[in-house]
Design a protein around this motif. Structure first.
Motif, PDB file in Angstrom:
ATOM      1  N   VAL A  20       8.919   7.377  63.355  1.00 34.85           N
ATOM      2  CA  VAL A  20       9.527   8.261  62.358  1.00 34.85           C
ATOM      3  C   VAL A  20       8.592   9.436  62.070  1.00 34.85           C
ATOM      4  O   VAL A  20       7.380   9.256  61.913  1.00 34.85           O
ATOM      5  N   LEU A  21       9.177  10.620  61.966  1.00 31.01           N
ATOM      6  CA  LEU A  21       8.443  11.811  61.533  1.00 31.01           C
ATOM      7  C   LEU A  21       9.060  12.312  60.240  1.00 31.01           C
ATOM      8  O   LEU A  21      10.267  12.563  60.169  1.00 31.01           O
ATOM      9  N   LEU A  22       8.230  12.469  59.220  1.00 29.49           N
ATOM     10  CA  LEU A  22       8.669  13.009  57.931  1.00 29.49           C
ATOM     11  C   LEU A  22       8.295  14.483  57.877  1.00 29.49           C
ATOM     12  O   LEU A  22       7.116  14.847  57.944  1.00 29.49           O
ATOM     13  N   ILE A  23       9.308  15.338  57.741  1.00 26.09           N
ATOM     14  CA  ILE A  23       9.130  16.795  57.728  1.00 26.09           C
ATOM     15  C   ILE A  23       9.368  17.277  56.306  1.00 26.09           C
ATOM     16  O   ILE A  23      10.485  17.189  55.789  1.00 26.09           O
ATOM     17  N   ASP A  24       8.329  17.786  55.667  1.00 26.87           N
ATOM     18  CA  ASP A  24       8.471  18.112  54.243  1.00 26.87           C
ATOM     19  C   ASP A  24       7.600  19.312  53.882  1.00 26.87           C
ATOM     20  O   ASP A  24       6.420  19.355  54.242  1.00 26.87           O
ATOM     21  N   PRO A  25       8.157  20.297  53.176  1.00 28.65           N
ATOM     22  CA  PRO A  25       7.363  21.459  52.777  1.00 28.65           C
ATOM     23  C   PRO A  25       6.471  21.207  51.563  1.00 28.65           C
ATOM     24  O   PRO A  25       5.634  22.054  51.232  1.00 28.65           O
ATOM     25  N   VAL A  79       4.432   6.195  59.291  1.00 22.79           N
ATOM     26  CA  VAL A  79       5.223   7.416  59.455  1.00 22.79           C
ATOM     27  C   VAL A  79       4.306   8.588  59.796  1.00 22.79           C
ATOM     28  O   VAL A  79       3.252   8.773  59.189  1.00 22.79           O
ATOM     29  N   LEU A  80       4.702   9.398  60.777  1.00 23.44           N
ATOM     30  CA  LEU A  80       4.032  10.663  61.041  1.00 23.44           C
ATOM     31  C   LEU A  80       4.500  11.672  59.994  1.00 23.44           C
ATOM     32  O   LEU A  80       5.674  11.667  59.594  1.00 23.44           O
ATOM     33  N   HIS A  81       3.620  12.548  59.548  1.00 24.07           N
ATOM     34  CA  HIS A  81       3.961  13.463  58.456  1.00 24.07           C
ATOM     35  C   HIS A  81       3.490  14.865  58.815  1.00 24.07           C
ATOM     36  O   HIS A  81       2.345  15.055  59.219  1.00 24.07           O
ATOM     37  N   THR A  82       4.391  15.826  58.684  1.00 23.43           N
ATOM     38  CA  THR A  82       4.018  17.216  58.891  1.00 23.43           C
ATOM     39  C   THR A  82       4.541  18.053  57.730  1.00 23.43           C
ATOM     40  O   THR A  82       5.647  17.823  57.232  1.00 23.43           O
ATOM     41  N   VAL A  83       3.711  18.984  57.263  1.00 29.37           N
ATOM     42  CA  VAL A  83       4.095  19.876  56.164  1.00 29.37           C
ATOM     43  C   VAL A  83       4.785  21.096  56.764  1.00 29.37           C
ATOM     44  O   VAL A  83       4.129  21.982  57.325  1.00 29.37           O
ATOM     45  N   ALA A  84       6.092  21.104  56.680  1.00 26.70           N
ATOM     46  CA  ALA A  84       6.886  22.181  57.299  1.00 26.70           C
ATOM     47  C   ALA A  84       8.324  22.069  56.825  1.00 26.70           C
ATOM     48  O   ALA A  84       8.701  21.113  56.132  1.00 26.70           O
TER      49      ALA A  84
END
Length: 448
Positions: free
Chosen positions: A29-34, A105-110
């Motif tokens: 899972v990748l969580l994409i969140d600004p 979970v993988l997490h990226t700020v975007a």
């Protein structure tokens, strides 16, 4: 390009919780969140507390207060019968994201800039604001009211304005007050300050920008119904304006995207149901995702039915419950804000009812997967029951036939069977009772 099972767009409660649960189920899972949540207070009910505790997410509850008194000034009544917790949403969301990362979970700020490919069989390819590209078999859309939607049905257009008072005072707890222009929620937390939120008709805001918001807030707080409590109120920082009307944003599931929370049904804050809906809709998405990943062809049919039943029912129940609550305020019924909301959506009851016992074929959750099962609908259980004490209702038929055990205390019964029969007795569904258990139709069968 990153390749994963599920991309989750949005790191608020719905997105972070869904990501956490899917990672615990072994999915990539990748969580994409600004990470743009502004500091604010919201109400949190005990159902949310119990749900998070059951999932080992006590850290998120550290952002919430102990239960506080809530005073309600509505319909000529002044009541303190109920209470609620206050939660610092920015801290709450961050704690859920941290828990998701710990779960794998993988997490990226975007942000999701563009969905380049969207196919129910092959999945999605996403272009992110940080120039990353992501390929996923499924996408969970948890971007709230910012998500693209069909918006098939909308309630009266409501705008919520909120902010932190410059002078917090010494009170604690919450207060809900009805006024001619709308209603106010006042929340005082010693660890955060005094937060004010008003809900008004969206058309009552004239102009744009911070000056227009401040002018509208001052006009609301000067109403006689509020006395002099907020007459000279000043605020720290900018006021927050958010659309808050009830919206059936995505009534149909269009795979490979699964909306959750406000991206599926945007909730009116009057209900106090927002956080619970965010988390419960995310939790319901998990068995749908697992079923879709494991058995795509069959899963698509089950997920579409399960999703539609859940979100459409939630929309109508919230719409009618809100209507009934607004209708209690008869003293203000002539004012436009109130007359619009007491006349919408219709005159139907807020909760489902059933005048007879029947079996219906529905999609339910079993062992964290979607299955088609027979559901028993009774006057006491109008939403239907698929299992009693862990036993499918179809198996209970054998317990009440002439050739099966007929007494709940029979030594031939397991503890679960005895419990199930007592449940049938409580609803007068045993053979010979006023409401006999329905016989299965000849063509009834179970689908594994």
């Amino acid at each position: 390009m990153t390749c994963i099972d599920v991309a989750v767009a949005g790191g608020g409660p719905a997105g972070a919780f869904a990501a956490h649960e899917l990672a615990r189920a072994g999915k990539r899972v990748l969580l994409i969140d600004p990470e743009t949540c502004r500091p604010r207070l919201e109400g949190l009910g005990e159902r949310v507390v119990r749900l998070l505790a059951s999932k080992g997410l006590e850290e998120a509850l550290e952002a919430a207060s102990a239960p506080m008194p809530r005073k309600v000034s509505w319909a000529g009544l002044n009541s303190t019968a109920n209470g609620e917790r206050l939660v610092r949403r920015h801290d709450f969301d961050a704690a859920l994201r941290r828990a998701a990362v710990r779960a794998g979970v993988l997490h990226t700020v975007a942000r999701v800039s563009r969905i380049e490919t969207c196919d129910p069989e092959t999945g999605v390819v996403l272009k992110l604001s940080n120039s990353e590209r992501v390929a996923a078999r499924l996408m969970i859309d948890a971007r709230g009211r910012q998500s693209p939607s069909s918006a098939g049905l909308k309630g009266p257009r409501t705008l919520s304005l909120s902010g932190l008072l410059a002078e917090p005072g010494d009170s604690t707890g919450t207060h809900v007050i009805a006024t001619p222009q709308g209603w106010l929620w006042s929340a005082a937390d010693p660890h955060f300050g005094h937060w004010i939120q008003i809900s008004i008709d969206a058309d009552d805001l004239h102009g744009s920008g911070s000056d227009a918001l401040s002018k509208r807030m001052r006009a609301f707080l000067r109403q006689p119904q509020l006395g002099s409590r907020f007459t000279d109120a000043g605020f720290k920082g900018r006021l927050l304006a958010r659309h808050a009307g009830l919206v059936l944003a995505a009534p149909e599931l269009k795979l490979p995207v699964l909306p959750v929370g406000d991206a599926a049904v945007a909730i009116d804050p009057l209900s106090g149901h927002g956080l619970f809906w965010a988390l419960s809709s995310a939790l319901a998405a998990v068995p749908a995702v697992l079923t879709l990943l494991e058995t795509p062809a069959r899963g698509r049919k089950l997920a579409a039915r399960f999703y539609r039943d859940r979100v459409v029912e939630t929309f109508w129940r919230q719409a009618r419950t809100g209507r009934d609550f607004y209708h209690l305020e008869q003293n203000l019924a002539a004012y436009p804000f109130w007359s619009r909301r007491t006349a919408w959506p219709d005159g139907e009851p807020s909760h489902a009812s059933a005048d007879k016992v029947r079996l219906e074929r529905r999609v339910v959750v079993e062992n964290n997967r979607l299955k088609e099962r027979d559901v028993l609908v009774t006057p006491q259980d109008p939403d239907g029951v698929a299992f009693v004490a862990g036993i499918p209702v179809t198996e209970l038929l054998g317990l009440v036939r002439a050739d099966g055990p007929s007494r709940s205390g029979s030594p031939d019964l397991s503890p679960a069977q005895a419990t199930a029969l007592r449940w049938l007795d409580s609803r007068n569904l045993r053979e010979g009772s006023p409401g006999p258990f329905p016989k299965p139709p000849a063509n009834m069968r179970e689908t594994a």
